[in-house]
Design a protein around this motif. Sequence first.
Motif, mmCIF file in Angstrom:
data_model
loop_
_atom_site.group_PDB
_atom_site.id
_atom_site.type_symbol
_atom_site.label_atom_id
_atom_site.label_comp_id
_atom_site.label_asym_id
_atom_site.label_seq_id
_atom_site.Cartn_x
_atom_site.Cartn_y
_atom_site.Cartn_z
ATOM 1 N N SER A 1 21.865 -2.649 -18.382
ATOM 2 C CA SER A 1 21.921 -3.378 -17.311
ATOM 3 C C SER A 1 21.314 -4.891 -17.245
ATOM 4 N N LEU A 2 20.654 -4.793 -18.337
ATOM 5 C CA LEU A 2 19.851 -6.358 -18.673
ATOM 6 C C LEU A 2 20.798 -7.381 -19.248
ATOM 7 N N GLU A 3 22.185 -7.039 -19.561
ATOM 8 C CA GLU A 3 23.130 -7.801 -19.842
ATOM 9 C C GLU A 3 23.744 -8.624 -18.473
ATOM 10 N N SER A 4 23.089 -8.062 -17.357
ATOM 11 C CA SER A 4 23.782 -8.660 -16.108
ATOM 12 C C SER A 4 22.916 -10.136 -16.264
ATOM 13 N N GLY A 5 21.935 -10.509 -17.038
ATOM 14 C CA GLY A 5 21.236 -11.924 -16.879
ATOM 15 C C GLY A 5 20.179 -12.000 -15.865
ATOM 16 N N TRP A 6 19.966 -10.758 -14.960
ATOM 17 C CA TRP A 6 18.829 -10.795 -14.217
ATOM 18 C C TRP A 6 17.420 -10.502 -14.652
ATOM 19 N N ALA A 7 16.486 -11.220 -14.382
ATOM 20 C CA ALA A 7 15.034 -11.071 -14.855
ATOM 21 C C ALA A 7 14.659 -10.045 -13.439
ATOM 22 N N GLN A 8 14.292 -8.736 -13.896
ATOM 23 C CA GLN A 8 14.067 -7.765 -13.482
ATOM 24 C C GLN A 8 12.442 -7.149 -13.172
ATOM 25 N N PHE A 9 11.935 -7.760 -12.097
ATOM 26 C CA PHE A 9 10.447 -7.512 -11.651
ATOM 27 C C PHE A 9 10.091 -6.535 -10.682
ATOM 28 N N ASP A 10 11.215 -5.602 -10.350
ATOM 29 C CA ASP A 10 11.454 -4.462 -9.364
ATOM 30 C C ASP A 10 11.072 -3.252 -9.992
ATOM 31 N N GLY A 11 10.450 -3.240 -11.066
ATOM 32 C CA GLY A 11 9.959 -1.976 -11.834
ATOM 33 C C GLY A 11 9.082 -0.815 -10.939
ATOM 34 N N PRO A 12 8.425 -1.340 -10.227
ATOM 35 C CA PRO A 12 7.438 -0.381 -9.277
ATOM 36 C C PRO A 12 8.254 0.419 -8.336
ATOM 37 N N GLY A 13 9.440 -0.200 -8.134
ATOM 38 C CA GLY A 13 10.406 0.387 -6.868
ATOM 39 C C GLY A 13 11.472 1.366 -7.958
ATOM 40 N N GLY A 14 11.556 1.154 -9.070
ATOM 41 C CA GLY A 14 12.393 1.846 -10.059
ATOM 42 C C GLY A 14 12.895 0.971 -11.064
ATOM 43 N N THR A 15 12.639 1.531 -12.287
ATOM 44 C CA THR A 15 12.795 0.699 -13.530
ATOM 45 C C THR A 15 14.579 0.913 -13.790
ATOM 46 N N GLN A 16 14.949 -0.193 -14.885
ATOM 47 C CA GLN A 16 16.329 0.011 -15.254
ATOM 48 C C GLN A 16 16.353 1.158 -15.905
ATOM 49 N N THR A 17 17.481 1.473 -16.353
ATOM 50 C CA THR A 17 17.726 2.835 -17.116
ATOM 51 C C THR A 17 18.363 2.442 -18.458
ATOM 52 N N PRO A 18 17.852 3.155 -19.594
ATOM 53 C CA PRO A 18 18.404 2.714 -20.842
ATOM 54 C C PRO A 18 19.683 3.819 -21.065
ATOM 55 N N ARG A 19 20.326 3.347 -22.003
ATOM 56 C CA ARG A 19 21.729 3.859 -22.279
ATOM 57 C C ARG A 19 21.482 5.217 -22.746
ATOM 58 N N ALA A 20 20.480 5.502 -23.502
ATOM 59 C CA ALA A 20 20.287 6.896 -23.931
ATOM 60 C C ALA A 20 20.295 8.126 -22.750
ATOM 61 N N VAL A 21 19.626 7.598 -21.686
ATOM 62 C CA VAL A 21 19.589 8.523 -20.536
ATOM 63 C C VAL A 21 20.841 8.523 -19.879
ATOM 64 N N GLY A 22 21.540 7.522 -19.594
ATOM 65 C CA GLY A 22 22.928 7.751 -18.961
ATOM 66 C C GLY A 22 23.747 8.577 -19.816
ATOM 67 N N ASP A 23 23.714 8.307 -21.350
ATOM 68 C CA ASP A 23 24.464 9.325 -21.997
ATOM 69 C C ASP A 23 23.869 10.769 -21.904
ATOM 70 N N ALA A 24 22.680 11.048 -21.792
ATOM 71 C CA ALA A 24 22.357 12.300 -21.731
ATOM 72 C C ALA A 24 22.828 12.886 -20.582
ATOM 73 N N VAL A 25 22.849 12.154 -19.531
ATOM 74 C CA VAL A 25 23.298 12.766 -18.013
ATOM 75 C C VAL A 25 24.825 12.967 -18.157
ATOM 76 N N ALA A 26 25.612 12.026 -18.681
ATOM 77 C CA ALA A 26 27.042 12.200 -18.710
ATOM 78 C C ALA A 26 27.525 13.376 -19.791
#
Length: 413
Positions: A14-39
């Motif tokens: 998700s960081l490839e979007s170019g956004w600087a994300q400071f909204d972590g307290p509302g929910g962090t971005q998700t790493p590829r490893a987590v998405g892969d495990a879910v899938a």
Amino acid sequence: MAYDVASIRSGFPSLESGWAQFDGPGGTQTPRAVGDAVASVLTGPLSNRGTVGVSEERAEAAVHGFRLAMADFANAHPRGIVHGRSATQLTYDFSHHLSKGWRAGDEVIVTSLDHDSNIRPWVQAAERVGATVRWAEFDPATGELPVEAVTTLIGERTRLIAVTAASNLIGTMPDVAAIAAAAHATGALVWVDGVHAGAHELPDLDALGADFLTCSPYKFLGPHCGVLVSRPELLETIAPDKLLPATQVVPERFEFGTLPYELLAGVTAAVDVLAGLATTAHDGTQTTDAAHSRRTRLQASYEALHEHEERLRLRLEAALGELPGVTLHSRAARRTPTLLLTFAGHEASAVTERLAAGRVLAPSSNFYALEASRRLGLGDAGGLRVGLAPYTDDDDVDRLLAGLAEVLGTPVE
């Protein structure tokens, strides 16, 4: 090992979007490893739990892995790990379970520092049985919740104290262990909201003195769900309403319906990612030291994470102090890297919109910490919240500061 934020960031598509994300307290971005495990769990052979066939075994493995991972995360027993849709849902569920034994004249203590999910369920449960709610107030000038603000309210009829391990609005980290010791001296239970704290400080059920601890994996790189942590022997004393065929076994007796096996696998993956923050190689992969337990690796990762976030926080706060009209409401001596800001002459929501135009996300709200926002004098509008996360880097901070300087009319040097 040094904290390699560039390598860590490479694991977050998700960081490839170019956004600087400071909204972590509302929910962090998700790493590829987590998405892969879910899938992997969701699309592989999967059915209800059991021991007949690979589909049942995979479901069983997902549940077992989740309990082990979260037990390592919170330094608890796997049988004390309860899955829920959210921390709010779990708190509501247990407010019903626990209040069955409350009577008129009993007392419950809540704090004005807390997220509403650790206030309203207890207030409403007390109202149903005629119990008294007592409020512990934090100091809006310092952001501190003194231990005595809570302990002086504890009496013989106190049944439960609900307190946050860290404010999701201003980051304040109260001395939960001291509060818990005073509560246990009178036989009261302690319910700790660890949702915000868990993203920045590795939780320890025993060290906190908590009887119950909630957290939300999506605040620390995982999927959207909630987790309750407790001692198995305490959970054995609680009898929830449940379907007749449903098991009485702890912790399953509190998990209604079929579990989301794919999300449980995602939580396990998130804990493993966290355990590897201090062992991430330059190519973004993780090296696992088999000689060390996952809990030990989590401790090392959180130490490295704390140093990384603390450096960025101090840099950010120093720069904010040079900007005109900025009020920082996060002032407690011990707090997470979460900053609540308001601006003279500018609505916080308008500043959020201006920052977003430059692809910098720093939301404005009361973030469900309604009582805290009101006590700070910010009403229901709240302020602009800046939250640091494992993937936040200096470039993100540069962009945030440049955006704020532009909005506030100050040239960037």
